[in-house]
Design a protein around this motif. Structure first.
Motif, PDB file in Angstrom:
ATOM      1  N   LEU A 114      45.325  51.230  -2.043  1.00  0.00           N
ATOM      2  CA  LEU A 114      45.302  50.797  -0.641  1.00  0.00           C
ATOM      3  C   LEU A 114      46.142  51.718   0.227  1.00  0.00           C
ATOM      4  N   MET A 115      47.304  52.064  -0.261  1.00  0.00           N
ATOM      5  CA  MET A 115      48.213  52.890   0.526  1.00  0.00           C
ATOM      6  C   MET A 115      47.739  54.338   0.626  1.00  0.00           C
ATOM      7  N   GLU A 116      47.152  54.848  -0.441  1.00  0.00           N
ATOM      8  CA  GLU A 116      46.739  56.251  -0.450  1.00  0.00           C
ATOM      9  C   GLU A 116      45.407  56.489   0.238  1.00  0.00           C
ATOM     10  N   ASN A 117      44.487  55.554   0.109  1.00  0.00           N
ATOM     11  CA  ASN A 117      43.117  55.793   0.561  1.00  0.00           C
ATOM     12  C   ASN A 117      42.709  55.032   1.810  1.00  0.00           C
ATOM     13  N   PHE A 118      43.583  54.154   2.284  1.00  0.00           N
ATOM     14  CA  PHE A 118      43.248  53.380   3.480  1.00  0.00           C
ATOM     15  C   PHE A 118      44.301  53.538   4.580  1.00  0.00           C
ATOM     16  N   GLY A 119      45.055  54.622   4.509  1.00  0.00           N
ATOM     17  CA  GLY A 119      45.986  54.944   5.584  1.00  0.00           C
ATOM     18  C   GLY A 119      47.290  54.186   5.574  1.00  0.00           C
ATOM     19  N   GLY A 120      47.536  53.380   4.554  1.00  0.00           N
ATOM     20  CA  GLY A 120      48.733  52.557   4.550  1.00  0.00           C
ATOM     21  C   GLY A 120      50.017  53.359   4.435  1.00  0.00           C
ATOM     22  N   ALA A 121      50.036  54.358   3.542  1.00  0.00           N
ATOM     23  CA  ALA A 121      51.256  55.134   3.326  1.00  0.00           C
ATOM     24  C   ALA A 121      51.651  55.906   4.574  1.00  0.00           C
ATOM     25  N   GLU A 122      50.675  56.564   5.213  1.00  0.00           N
ATOM     26  CA  GLU A 122      50.965  57.340   6.414  1.00  0.00           C
ATOM     27  C   GLU A 122      51.440  56.443   7.553  1.00  0.00           C
ATOM     28  N   PHE A 123      50.810  55.269   7.658  1.00  0.00           N
ATOM     29  CA  PHE A 123      51.182  54.350   8.721  1.00  0.00           C
ATOM     30  C   PHE A 123      52.609  53.848   8.538  1.00  0.00           C
ATOM     31  N   CYS A 124      52.953  53.474   7.306  1.00  0.00           N
ATOM     32  CA  CYS A 124      54.307  52.978   7.035  1.00  0.00           C
ATOM     33  C   CYS A 124      55.339  54.077   7.228  1.00  0.00           C
ATOM     34  N   ALA A 125      55.042  55.281   6.733  1.00  0.00           N
ATOM     35  CA  ALA A 125      55.989  56.385   6.866  1.00  0.00           C
ATOM     36  C   ALA A 125      56.216  56.734   8.330  1.00  0.00           C
ATOM     37  N   SER A 126      55.145  56.744   9.105  1.00  0.00           N
ATOM     38  CA  SER A 126      55.256  57.045  10.525  1.00  0.00           C
ATOM     39  C   SER A 126      56.105  55.997  11.241  1.00  0.00           C
ATOM     40  N   SER A 127      55.886  54.741  10.896  1.00  0.00           N
ATOM     41  CA  SER A 127      56.632  53.659  11.527  1.00  0.00           C
ATOM     42  C   SER A 127      58.110  53.735  11.184  1.00  0.00           C
ATOM     43  N   LEU A 128      58.413  54.064   9.914  1.00  0.00           N
ATOM     44  CA  LEU A 128      59.807  54.161   9.498  1.00  0.00           C
ATOM     45  C   LEU A 128      60.496  55.322  10.198  1.00  0.00           C
ATOM     46  N   ASN A 129      59.777  56.444  10.331  1.00  0.00           N
ATOM     47  CA  ASN A 129      60.369  57.611  10.970  1.00  0.00           C
ATOM     48  C   ASN A 129      60.694  57.359  12.433  1.00  0.00           C
ATOM     49  N   HIS A 130      59.932  56.495  13.070  1.00  0.00           N
ATOM     50  CA  HIS A 130      60.154  56.190  14.479  1.00  0.00           C
ATOM     51  C   HIS A 130      61.025  54.955  14.662  1.00  0.00           C
ATOM     52  N   GLY A 131      61.506  54.397  13.539  1.00  0.00           N
ATOM     53  CA  GLY A 131      62.395  53.248  13.625  1.00  0.00           C
ATOM     54  C   GLY A 131      61.701  51.987  14.080  1.00  0.00           C
ATOM     55  N   ALA A 132      60.381  51.940  13.917  1.00  0.00           N
ATOM     56  CA  ALA A 132      59.641  50.764  14.376  1.00  0.00           C
ATOM     57  C   ALA A 132      59.486  49.774  13.250  1.00  0.00           C
ATOM     58  N   GLN A 133      59.434  48.490  13.589  1.00  0.00           N
ATOM     59  CA  GLN A 133      59.161  47.448  12.620  1.00  0.00           C
ATOM     60  C   GLN A 133      57.695  47.087  12.740  1.00  0.00           C
ATOM     61  N   THR A 134      56.956  47.247  11.646  1.00  0.00           N
ATOM     62  CA  THR A 134      55.518  47.006  11.692  1.00  0.00           C
ATOM     63  C   THR A 134      55.195  45.652  11.097  1.00  0.00           C
ATOM     64  N   SER A 135      54.111  45.099  11.530  1.00  0.00           N
ATOM     65  CA  SER A 135      53.666  43.805  11.019  1.00  0.00           C
ATOM     66  C   SER A 135      52.466  43.996  10.127  1.00  0.00           C
ATOM     67  N   GLU A 136      52.152  42.984   9.340  1.00  0.00           N
ATOM     68  CA  GLU A 136      50.978  43.044   8.473  1.00  0.00           C
ATOM     69  C   GLU A 136      49.707  43.157   9.302  1.00  0.00           C
ATOM     70  N   ASP A 137      49.666  42.500  10.460  1.00  0.00           N
ATOM     71  CA  ASP A 137      48.478  42.567  11.304  1.00  0.00           C
ATOM     72  C   ASP A 137      48.250  43.988  11.796  1.00  0.00           C
ATOM     73  N   ASP A 138      49.335  44.689  12.164  1.00  0.00           N
ATOM     74  CA  ASP A 138      49.200  46.068  12.614  1.00  0.00           C
ATOM     75  C   ASP A 138      48.653  46.936  11.493  1.00  0.00           C
ATOM     76  N   TRP A 139      49.178  46.720  10.271  1.00  0.00           N
ATOM     77  CA  TRP A 139      48.709  47.521   9.132  1.00  0.00           C
ATOM     78  C   TRP A 139      47.254  47.247   8.854  1.00  0.00           C
ATOM     79  N   ALA A 168      47.675  45.083 -10.111  1.00  0.00           N
ATOM     80  CA  ALA A 168      48.120  44.882  -8.727  1.00  0.00           C
ATOM     81  C   ALA A 168      48.870  46.104  -8.219  1.00  0.00           C
ATOM     82  N   PHE A 169      49.664  46.719  -9.093  1.00  0.00           N
ATOM     83  CA  PHE A 169      50.395  47.923  -8.695  1.00  0.00           C
ATOM     84  C   PHE A 169      49.435  49.040  -8.320  1.00  0.00           C
ATOM     85  N   TRP A 170      48.453  49.303  -9.173  1.00  0.00           N
ATOM     86  CA  TRP A 170      47.521  50.393  -8.882  1.00  0.00           C
ATOM     87  C   TRP A 170      46.602  50.058  -7.710  1.00  0.00           C
ATOM     88  N   ALA A 171      46.313  48.793  -7.513  1.00  0.00           N
ATOM     89  CA  ALA A 171      45.545  48.394  -6.332  1.00  0.00           C
ATOM     90  C   ALA A 171      46.352  48.685  -5.064  1.00  0.00           C
TER      91      ALA A 171
END
Length: 254
Positions: A226-251, A219-222
């Motif tokens: 997901l985060m590395e190859n499907f844009g998850g890490a960049e999306f979360c980092a961008s949201s955190l940098n802008h102080g936004a709260q993201t939802s699972e649906d947005d991700w 589960a950890f490597w999955a």
């Protein structure tokens, strides 16, 4: 005089930082200890309406606790089981020749229709190349967990998230139980693996969903894939940098 005030101010800030670090270390150790001890008094999360008794809920076939359903037409149930049986046979056939079917239109269509629970974990591992990633990083997961015990500064947030994740699912209902500990370990390990993202809102539900069908390390490597190859890490980092709260649906839309 000014230099003395500056010196005293610097010393005070240093002292406050040290005290804060000591408090965080103490809390971190306490939280890790709770998961290691496990459910001492078999504490269960309240999953229902306060006006309803727990015996008014039953588990569905996926492990979620729901209100007792009304009687269903048996003919519809028989038809559904036949459909799922045919779907499972088709997936077994595809898995026997995975390289041929992966990425094809037929594969995509069958994914949209739903992957049978009997093979879901295996399909996810293949789609995310979990075994390959794990083989490239032997022992890394255990190392990350040990690092988290000493250095993770998001343990409090992760522990709180674990408590609120899928409260109505059988495997996550027991506070500090086996699956809650697995979820905690996956999340603290990921926080160390990718400190730029660390723990972000919604990650606990994604990791928990993976844990329903995969082992803890898989589960950890999955999650990593997901985060590395499907844009998850960049999306979360961008949201955190802008102080936004993201939802699972947005991700998921990403």
């Amino acid at each position: 005089m000014d230099s003395q005030w500056r010196f005293n101010g610097t010393a005070l800030r240093t002292l406050m930082a040290q005290e804060r670090a000591q408090l965080m270390a103490k809390e971190r150790a306490q939280i890790f200890s709770l998961y290691e001890q496990g459910p001492r008094k078999r504490l269960f999360v309240d999953i229902g309406d306060e006006n309803k008794d727990n015996d008014e809920f039953i588990s569905d076939r996926f492990g979620f606790l729901r209100e007792k359903p009304q009687p269903r037409d048996s003919a519809l149930g028989t038809k559904q089981r036949r459909t799922e049986s045919r779907r499972l046979r088709k997936w077994v056939k595809m898995l026997n020749n995975y390289s041929k079917y992966y990425g094809s239109k037929k594969f995509q269509q069958r994914c949209f229709k739903g992957i049978p629970s009997e093979v879901r974990g295996k399909v996810w591992k293949l789609m995310l190349s979990v075994d390959i990633k794990k083989a490239q990083n032997p022992g890394t997961f255990e190392v990350l967990k040990e690092q988290a015990r000493l250095h993770c500064d998001q343990v409090h947030e992760i522990d709180t998230a674990v408590h609120w994740t899928f409260r109505n699912h059988l495997i996550f209902r027991e506070r500090y139980g086996m699956k809650q500990r697995a979820l905690f370990d996956v999340l603290v390990a990921y926080a160390m693996y990718n400190p730029e993202v660390g723990y972000g809102q919604g990650l606990s539900h994604i990791a928990a969903l993976l844990l329903m069908w995969l082992s803890e390390e898989d589960a950890f490597w999955a999650l990593v894939q997901l985060m590395e190859n499907f844009g998850g890490a960049e999306f979360c980092a961008s949201s955190l940098n802008h102080g936004a709260q993201t939802s699972e649906d947005d991700w998921a839309k990403k």
